[in-house]
Scaffold this active site. Structure first.
Site, PDB file in Angstrom:
ATOM      1  N   ASP A   1      32.814  42.603  59.935  1.00  0.00           N
ATOM      2  CA  ASP A   1      34.006  42.066  60.423  1.00  0.00           C
ATOM      3  C   ASP A   1      34.212  40.612  59.819  1.00  0.00           C
ATOM      4  O   ASP A   1      35.385  40.375  59.252  1.00  0.00           O
ATOM      5  CB  ASP A   1      34.306  41.836  61.889  1.00  0.00           C
ATOM      6  CG  ASP A   1      34.113  43.265  62.536  1.00  0.00           C
ATOM      7  OD1 ASP A   1      34.525  43.990  62.210  1.00  0.00           O
ATOM      8  OD2 ASP A   1      33.375  43.040  63.763  1.00  0.00           O
TER       9      ASP A   1
ATOM     10  N   ASP B   1      35.505  54.721  76.062  1.00  0.00           N
ATOM     11  CA  ASP B   1      35.899  53.115  75.805  1.00  0.00           C
ATOM     12  C   ASP B   1      37.233  52.933  76.710  1.00  0.00           C
ATOM     13  O   ASP B   1      38.061  52.374  76.051  1.00  0.00           O
ATOM     14  CB  ASP B   1      35.805  52.599  74.459  1.00  0.00           C
ATOM     15  CG  ASP B   1      34.490  52.636  73.833  1.00  0.00           C
ATOM     16  OD1 ASP B   1      33.577  52.690  74.621  1.00  0.00           O
ATOM     17  OD2 ASP B   1      34.318  52.559  72.456  1.00  0.00           O
TER      18      ASP B   1
ATOM     19  N   HIS C   1      28.294  53.353  78.413  1.00  0.00           N
ATOM     20  CA  HIS C   1      26.691  53.732  77.903  1.00  0.00           C
ATOM     21  C   HIS C   1      25.945  53.995  79.241  1.00  0.00           C
ATOM     22  O   HIS C   1      25.232  55.142  79.010  1.00  0.00           O
ATOM     23  CB  HIS C   1      26.240  52.717  77.272  1.00  0.00           C
ATOM     24  CG  HIS C   1      27.016  52.425  75.873  1.00  0.00           C
ATOM     25  ND1 HIS C   1      26.511  51.480  74.907  1.00  0.00           N
ATOM     26  CD2 HIS C   1      28.125  53.127  75.177  1.00  0.00           C
ATOM     27  CE1 HIS C   1      27.448  51.443  74.108  1.00  0.00           C
ATOM     28  NE2 HIS C   1      28.362  52.331  74.196  1.00  0.00           N
TER      29      HIS C   1
ATOM     30  N   GLU D   1      26.885  48.001  78.338  1.00  0.00           N
ATOM     31  CA  GLU D   1      28.169  48.516  78.401  1.00  0.00           C
ATOM     32  C   GLU D   1      28.389  49.543  79.465  1.00  0.00           C
ATOM     33  O   GLU D   1      27.554  50.459  79.588  1.00  0.00           O
ATOM     34  CB  GLU D   1      28.430  49.201  76.923  1.00  0.00           C
ATOM     35  CG  GLU D   1      29.788  50.005  76.903  1.00  0.00           C
ATOM     36  CD  GLU D   1      30.274  50.083  75.622  1.00  0.00           C
ATOM     37  OE1 GLU D   1      29.902  49.333  74.616  1.00  0.00           O
ATOM     38  OE2 GLU D   1      31.090  51.129  75.426  1.00  0.00           O
TER      39      GLU D   1
ATOM     40  N   HIS E   1      30.940  42.127  64.299  1.00  0.00           N
ATOM     41  CA  HIS E   1      30.001  42.638  63.190  1.00  0.00           C
ATOM     42  C   HIS E   1      29.891  41.760  62.103  1.00  0.00           C
ATOM     43  O   HIS E   1      30.994  41.107  61.722  1.00  0.00           O
ATOM     44  CB  HIS E   1      30.471  44.134  62.880  1.00  0.00           C
ATOM     45  CG  HIS E   1      30.619  45.011  64.002  1.00  0.00           C
ATOM     46  ND1 HIS E   1      31.820  45.580  64.358  1.00  0.00           N
ATOM     47  CD2 HIS E   1      29.556  45.674  64.966  1.00  0.00           C
ATOM     48  CE1 HIS E   1      31.530  46.343  65.331  1.00  0.00           C
ATOM     49  NE2 HIS E   1      30.299  46.652  65.632  1.00  0.00           N
TER      50      HIS E   1
ATOM     51  N   ASP F   1      34.784  46.044  75.658  1.00  0.00           N
ATOM     52  CA  ASP F   1      34.592  47.091  74.474  1.00  0.00           C
ATOM     53  C   ASP F   1      35.547  48.252  74.865  1.00  0.00           C
ATOM     54  O   ASP F   1      35.057  49.299  75.253  1.00  0.00           O
ATOM     55  CB  ASP F   1      33.118  47.649  74.377  1.00  0.00           C
ATOM     56  CG  ASP F   1      33.255  47.900  72.840  1.00  0.00           C
ATOM     57  OD1 ASP F   1      34.136  48.185  72.100  1.00  0.00           O
ATOM     58  OD2 ASP F   1      31.866  48.286  72.571  1.00  0.00           O
TER      59      ASP F   1
ATOM     60  N   GLU G   1      21.630  46.405  72.950  1.00  0.00           N
ATOM     61  CA  GLU G   1      22.785  47.182  73.443  1.00  0.00           C
ATOM     62  C   GLU G   1      22.432  48.621  73.660  1.00  0.00           C
ATOM     63  O   GLU G   1      22.548  49.345  72.935  1.00  0.00           O
ATOM     64  CB  GLU G   1      24.073  46.967  72.894  1.00  0.00           C
ATOM     65  CG  GLU G   1      25.215  47.754  73.616  1.00  0.00           C
ATOM     66  CD  GLU G   1      26.727  47.691  72.785  1.00  0.00           C
ATOM     67  OE1 GLU G   1      26.729  46.873  71.991  1.00  0.00           O
ATOM     68  OE2 GLU G   1      27.495  48.471  73.086  1.00  0.00           O
TER      69      GLU G   1
ATOM     70  N   ASP H   1      32.312  59.383  73.950  1.00  0.00           N
ATOM     71  CA  ASP H   1      32.194  57.970  74.368  1.00  0.00           C
ATOM     72  C   ASP H   1      33.793  57.358  74.280  1.00  0.00           C
ATOM     73  O   ASP H   1      34.477  57.412  73.179  1.00  0.00           O
ATOM     74  CB  ASP H   1      31.340  57.119  73.361  1.00  0.00           C
ATOM     75  CG  ASP H   1      31.291  55.464  73.571  1.00  0.00           C
ATOM     76  OD1 ASP H   1      31.813  55.107  74.784  1.00  0.00           O
ATOM     77  OD2 ASP H   1      30.968  54.895  73.008  1.00  0.00           O
TER      78      ASP H   1
HETATM   79  C1  GLO Z   1      29.501  51.867  70.424  1.00  0.00           C
HETATM   80  C2  GLO Z   1      29.259  50.572  70.496  1.00  0.00           C
HETATM   81  C3  GLO Z   1      29.663  49.524  69.662  1.00  0.00           C
HETATM   82  C4  GLO Z   1      29.011  48.010  69.842  1.00  0.00           C
HETATM   83  C5  GLO Z   1      29.439  47.258  68.573  1.00  0.00           C
HETATM   84  C6  GLO Z   1      28.577  45.930  68.914  1.00  0.00           C
HETATM   85  O1  GLO Z   1      29.411  52.633  70.941  1.00  0.00           O
HETATM   86  O2  GLO Z   1      29.725  50.252  71.879  1.00  0.00           O
HETATM   87  O3  GLO Z   1      30.989  49.410  69.834  1.00  0.00           O
HETATM   88  O4  GLO Z   1      29.031  47.632  71.103  1.00  0.00           O
HETATM   89  O5  GLO Z   1      29.177  47.794  67.535  1.00  0.00           O
HETATM   90  O6  GLO Z   1      27.341  46.062  68.361  1.00  0.00           O
HETATM   91 MG    MG Z   2      29.426  48.304  73.270  1.00  0.00          MG
END
Ligand code: GLO
Ligand code: MG
Length: 342
Positions: A50, A248, A211, A208, A47, A281, A172, A246
């Site tokens: 970051d 992950d 998602h 992703e 980001h 991720d 995304e 979510d």
């Molecule tokens: C959240 C997203 C997040 C993005 C990251 C990059 O659900 O997956 O982690 O991938 O902020 O933009």
């Molecule tokens: Mg992501």
């Protein structure tokens, strides 16, 4: 085919969730970067903040100086920046969305921040700008106009394409969380924005796994859709146990076969041959002790590689015959046998 792997520093985290504070002491930024190579990763996803903490309070010159410093640290570790994403969901001016906020001033600020992220990306040596459209959606439908929202998104994308003629935008998609309903829930939605933009060749997607599952879709089919358009430019592999928050989870940890099919569609379509990374991720479970809080990354990577072997040894002739005979029960059995190692 050899694969290159990436993740973002947020994937090494302290275990906080909406119901409890951090449970592990942080690793600092330098420690995180130092861990990449040891874990088998060479790409870093960032980001904007970051790279540049407290970004909102810094001048443009300060921001660029800090980006240059981080670039040199990465060079020192033999790491490259895969993507940079503007974090458009934490500030007070993005509470009601960024590009789709009802407040024109907030929409403008979101575009300005994204332009600065492009400058940072250039300094870091990448032309990949990721837009996770976190708050571009609604809690209640009546709060925003869904037609205007699409035009606002196209307008923002066009302004960014115009700002830098070499930048590529990777959208995304995600169907919900933090919003009740997001405006760009699937890759189909994302790619239709691409085609409506002023330079469709520079707008693609990042998919992703979790998602897609949250949208009730299969990640390998979503990936296939983007691949067919030549627009799968990055992935966030992970896993998700059904329709809930979510998660992950580590790649393949919930559904091995679903993971196999993602590796299969990527490998079969030459994903990676234009420099694309296998991005992860993933989050470690809250219960994980600090010194063991990198395992989810190493596990996801090694599972991907093991599944890539399974893809290589998958008997295509057998598949062809079973498909020709329309014996999908036989094919089903063969896939399970193959995954179980029989
Ligand atoms: C959240 C997203 C997040 C993005 C990251 C990059 O659900 O997956 O982690 O991938 O902020 O933009
Ligand atoms: Mg992501």
């Amino acid at each position: 085919m050899t694969f290159r792997f990436s993740f973002g520093p947020w994937n090494i985290h302290e275990g906080a969730d909406p119901f409890g504070p951090p449970v592990r002491q942080s690793y600092d930024f330098q420690e995180k970067l130092a861990a990449y190579r040891e874990l088998g990763f060479e790409g870093v996803q960032f980001h904007d903040d970051d790279i540049v903490p407290d970004i909102a309070g810094k001048t443009h010159a300060q921001v660029m100086r800090r980006a240059g410093e981080v670039r040199r640290i990465l060079d020192g570790h033999g790491l490259v920046t895969e993507i940079v994403a503007p974090r458009l969901w934490e500030g007070a001016n993005t509470i009601d969305g960024a590009y789709t906020s009802n407040d024109p001033n907030e929409r403008l600020q979101a575009i300005e921040r994204s332009k600065q992220t492009i400058d940072i990306a250039r300094e870091m040596g990448t032309n990949n700008l990721v837009l996770w459209l976190a708050r571009e959606g609604t809690y209640i439908r009546e709060a925003k106009n869904p037609v205007d929202a699409v035009h606002f998104l196209i307008d923002a994308i066009n302004k960014l394409l115009d700002y830098d003629k070499t930048i590529r935008i990777l959208i995304e998609p995600k169907p919900n969380e933090p919003m009740d309903q997001a405006y760009i829930p699937t890759i189909g939605h994302a790619l239709s924005l691409a085609y409506r933009s002023t330079d469709p060749d520079r707008v693609g997607g990042l998919i992703e796994s979790a998602h897609c599952i949250l949208a009730g879709l299969d990640p390998s089919d979503e990936m296939g859709y983007a691949l067919a358009h030549g627009k799968l430019w990055s992935v966030h592999l992970n896993d998700q146990n059904g329709l809930k928050y979510d998660q992950d989870k580590s790649f393949g940890s919930d559904n091995l076969r679903r993971a196999f099919n993602q590796v299969r569609v990527l490998a079969d379509n030459g994903y990676g041959s234009n420099g694309e990374f296998i991005g992860l991720d993933v989050k470690a479970m809250r219960t994980q002790p600090r010194e063991l809080s990198f395992k989810h990354l190493a596990n996801s990577r090694s599972l991907f590689l093991r599944l890539a072997d399974k893809v290589r040894t998958y008997d295509r002739e057998k598949e062809r015959q079973l498909v020709a005979a329309r014996d999908y029960e036989g094919l089903d059995e063969y896939v399970l046998d193959h995954l179980l190692g029989r």
